[in-house]
Design a protein around this motif. Structure first.
Motif, PDB file in Angstrom:
ATOM      1  N   ASN A   1      30.182   9.340  -1.426  1.00  0.00           N
ATOM      2  CA  ASN A   1      28.928   9.999  -1.076  1.00  0.00           C
ATOM      3  C   ASN A   1      27.795   9.600  -2.028  1.00  0.00           C
ATOM      4  N   THR A   2      27.826   8.349  -2.495  1.00  0.00           N
ATOM      5  CA  THR A   2      26.802   7.878  -3.429  1.00  0.00           C
ATOM      6  C   THR A   2      25.438   7.731  -2.768  1.00  0.00           C
ATOM      7  N   GLN A   3      25.401   7.444  -1.448  1.00  0.00           N
ATOM      8  CA  GLN A   3      24.141   7.281  -0.713  1.00  0.00           C
ATOM      9  C   GLN A   3      23.187   6.353  -1.491  1.00  0.00           C
ATOM     10  N   PRO A   4      23.552   5.082  -1.661  1.00  0.00           N
ATOM     11  CA  PRO A   4      22.801   4.202  -2.557  1.00  0.00           C
ATOM     12  C   PRO A   4      21.508   3.646  -1.990  1.00  0.00           C
ATOM     13  N   TRP A   5      21.169   3.984  -0.760  1.00  0.00           N
ATOM     14  CA  TRP A   5      19.972   3.425  -0.146  1.00  0.00           C
ATOM     15  C   TRP A   5      18.706   4.154  -0.581  1.00  0.00           C
ATOM     16  N   ASN A   6      17.643   3.362  -0.694  1.00  0.00           N
ATOM     17  CA  ASN A   6      16.278   3.871  -0.916  1.00  0.00           C
ATOM     18  C   ASN A   6      15.365   3.047  -0.032  1.00  0.00           C
ATOM     19  N   ALA A   7      14.243   3.603   0.369  1.00  0.00           N
ATOM     20  CA  ALA A   7      13.344   2.853   1.246  1.00  0.00           C
ATOM     21  C   ALA A   7      11.897   3.277   1.043  1.00  0.00           C
ATOM     22  N   VAL A   8      11.011   2.349   1.348  1.00  0.00           N
ATOM     23  CA  VAL A   8       9.578   2.600   1.425  1.00  0.00           C
ATOM     24  C   VAL A   8       9.146   2.217   2.827  1.00  0.00           C
ATOM     25  N   ILE A   9       8.377   3.082   3.500  1.00  0.00           N
ATOM     26  CA  ILE A   9       7.953   2.822   4.876  1.00  0.00           C
ATOM     27  C   ILE A   9       6.429   2.695   4.902  1.00  0.00           C
ATOM     28  N   LEU A  10       5.971   1.587   5.451  1.00  0.00           N
ATOM     29  CA  LEU A  10       4.540   1.303   5.489  1.00  0.00           C
ATOM     30  C   LEU A  10       4.034   1.136   6.918  1.00  0.00           C
ATOM     31  N   THR A  11       2.812   1.556   7.134  1.00  0.00           N
ATOM     32  CA  THR A  11       2.118   1.299   8.388  1.00  0.00           C
ATOM     33  C   THR A  11       0.616   1.238   8.072  1.00  0.00           C
ATOM     34  N   GLY A  12      -0.195   0.896   9.049  1.00  0.00           N
ATOM     35  CA  GLY A  12      -1.640   0.927   8.872  1.00  0.00           C
ATOM     36  C   GLY A  12      -2.132   0.018   7.761  1.00  0.00           C
ATOM     37  N   GLN A  13      -3.127   0.506   7.001  1.00  0.00           N
ATOM     38  CA  GLN A  13      -3.750  -0.330   5.970  1.00  0.00           C
ATOM     39  C   GLN A  13      -2.802  -0.719   4.850  1.00  0.00           C
ATOM     40  N   PRO A  14      -1.919   0.176   4.377  1.00  0.00           N
ATOM     41  CA  PRO A  14      -0.973  -0.250   3.339  1.00  0.00           C
ATOM     42  C   PRO A  14      -0.113  -1.439   3.772  1.00  0.00           C
ATOM     43  N   LEU A  15       0.347  -1.431   5.034  1.00  0.00           N
ATOM     44  CA  LEU A  15       1.127  -2.558   5.527  1.00  0.00           C
ATOM     45  C   LEU A  15       0.258  -3.806   5.646  1.00  0.00           C
ATOM     46  N   ALA A  16      -0.965  -3.643   6.125  1.00  0.00           N
ATOM     47  CA  ALA A  16      -1.877  -4.784   6.248  1.00  0.00           C
ATOM     48  C   ALA A  16      -2.152  -5.412   4.881  1.00  0.00           C
ATOM     49  N   ASP A  17      -2.343  -4.584   3.860  1.00  0.00           N
ATOM     50  CA  ASP A  17      -2.610  -5.093   2.515  1.00  0.00           C
ATOM     51  C   ASP A  17      -1.411  -5.869   1.979  1.00  0.00           C
ATOM     52  N   LEU A  18      -0.203  -5.307   2.134  1.00  0.00           N
ATOM     53  CA  LEU A  18       0.995  -5.992   1.661  1.00  0.00           C
ATOM     54  C   LEU A  18       1.188  -7.300   2.420  1.00  0.00           C
ATOM     55  N   THR A  19       0.957  -7.274   3.737  1.00  0.00           N
ATOM     56  CA  THR A  19       1.103  -8.478   4.556  1.00  0.00           C
ATOM     57  C   THR A  19       0.194  -9.597   4.047  1.00  0.00           C
ATOM     58  N   ALA A  20      -1.046  -9.262   3.759  1.00  0.00           N
ATOM     59  CA  ALA A  20      -1.994 -10.261   3.275  1.00  0.00           C
ATOM     60  C   ALA A  20      -1.530 -10.860   1.950  1.00  0.00           C
ATOM     61  N   LYS A  21      -1.010 -10.033   1.066  1.00  0.00           N
ATOM     62  CA  LYS A  21      -0.588 -10.512  -0.249  1.00  0.00           C
ATOM     63  C   LYS A  21       0.660 -11.379  -0.155  1.00  0.00           C
ATOM     64  N   ILE A  22       1.607 -11.003   0.697  1.00  0.00           N
ATOM     65  CA  ILE A  22       2.831 -11.807   0.788  1.00  0.00           C
ATOM     66  C   ILE A  22       2.559 -13.121   1.514  1.00  0.00           C
ATOM     67  N   LYS A  23       1.616 -13.125   2.461  1.00  0.00           N
ATOM     68  CA  LYS A  23       1.250 -14.383   3.123  1.00  0.00           C
ATOM     69  C   LYS A  23       0.556 -15.330   2.142  1.00  0.00           C
ATOM     70  N   ALA A  24      -0.239 -14.790   1.255  1.00  0.00           N
ATOM     71  CA  ALA A  24      -0.872 -15.619   0.225  1.00  0.00           C
ATOM     72  C   ALA A  24       0.180 -16.196  -0.715  1.00  0.00           C
ATOM     73  N   LYS A  25       1.167 -15.384  -1.063  1.00  0.00           N
ATOM     74  CA  LYS A  25       2.262 -15.860  -1.912  1.00  0.00           C
ATOM     75  C   LYS A  25       3.067 -16.944  -1.204  1.00  0.00           C
ATOM     76  N   ALA A  26       3.351 -16.745   0.074  1.00  0.00           N
ATOM     77  CA  ALA A  26       4.124 -17.726   0.843  1.00  0.00           C
ATOM     78  C   ALA A  26       3.384 -19.056   0.946  1.00  0.00           C
ATOM     79  N   ALA A  27       2.066 -19.008   0.953  1.00  0.00           N
ATOM     80  CA  ALA A  27       1.283 -20.242   1.033  1.00  0.00           C
ATOM     81  C   ALA A  27       1.412 -21.063  -0.240  1.00  0.00           C
TER      82      ALA A  27
END
Length: 223
Positions: free
Chosen positions: A41-67
């Motif tokens: 019963n360790t339940q080792p999972w953790n998560a962050v859920i994004l939508t809207g502007q927070p997701l858009a901001d992260l998307t832009a940053k990771i696409k810049a990194k991928a470039a």
């Protein structure tokens, strides 16, 4: 929807509709998914859920990194074993070929294939991303527990009429993802999961994804 229907209709969706996902639906899914099994019963999972502007901001940053680092940077585990072979490698290559064939992208069309891969960073237009992580000291059994939790989430999403695509590709930038998500160094980033409503007419959501006969994976004794 029963469990069999959820299993049969779940697939990795790679083209979503822009329809917003109600937070209360996700709340129901995640509350139920807490019943997922875990060793001790360790339940080792953790998560962050994004939508809207927070997701858009992260998307832009990771696409810049991928470039700037298209082959990845700061990944903390191998997405596939370096020695993957036999039917396992055949299955991995086979599903990739089926996907590109469904899109009409020939093997020689390197630019088209790269463009399709880059859609991962846009979450395939899904409006929600779920990012999963755990403590660094967790071992293979706890990673298995995380997988069971993710599978439970995916099946419960189907019960809600929602779809998903688990995306280990985000781990190509594991340390940067932890920075973007404000996850401390005691944890390791695992994967993302795009969540939304499938575009039922998109060819990429309709090609056949074969499974091996159970005789290739299961051995029976004493029956």
């Amino acid at each position: 929807m029963n469990v069999t229907e959820a299993v049969a209709t779940r697939r990795s969706i790679r083209q979503f509709l822009p329809t917003a996902v109600p937070q209360d639906a996700l709340q129901r899914v995640l509350q139920k998914a807490q019943r997922s099994p875990s060793g001790g019963n360790t339940q080792p999972w953790n998560a962050v859920i994004l939508t809207g502007q927070p997701l858009a901001d992260l998307t832009a940053k990771i696409k810049a990194k991928a470039a700037t680092a298209p082959m990845g940077e700061g990944h903390e585990y191998d997405i596939y074993p370096k020695s993957l072979e036999g039917r396992y490698e055949d299955q991995r290559r086979g599903v990739g070929k089926a996907m590109f064939d469904a899109l009409g992208l020939a093997r020689e069309d390197g630019a088209g294939r790269v463009a399709q891969m880059m859609k991962n960073w846009d979450s395939f237009d899904a409006p929600v991303q779920l990012f999963t992580y755990t403590r660094k000291y967790m071992g293979p059994p706890q990673w298995s527990d995380m997988g069971m939790w993710l599978q439970t989430v995916m099946l419960l999403l189907r019960e809600e009429g929602l779809d998903s695509c688990a995306q280990e590709i985000w781990a190509m930038y594991g340390t940067y993802m932890r920075e973007l998500l404000n996850i401390d160094d005691d944890h390791i980033f695992f994967c993302g999961m795009a969540i939304g409503y499938r575009d039922a007419d998109a060819p990429i959501n309709n090609f056949t994804v074969p499974r091996v006969e159970i005789g290739q994976a299961i051995r029976w004794e004493g029956f």
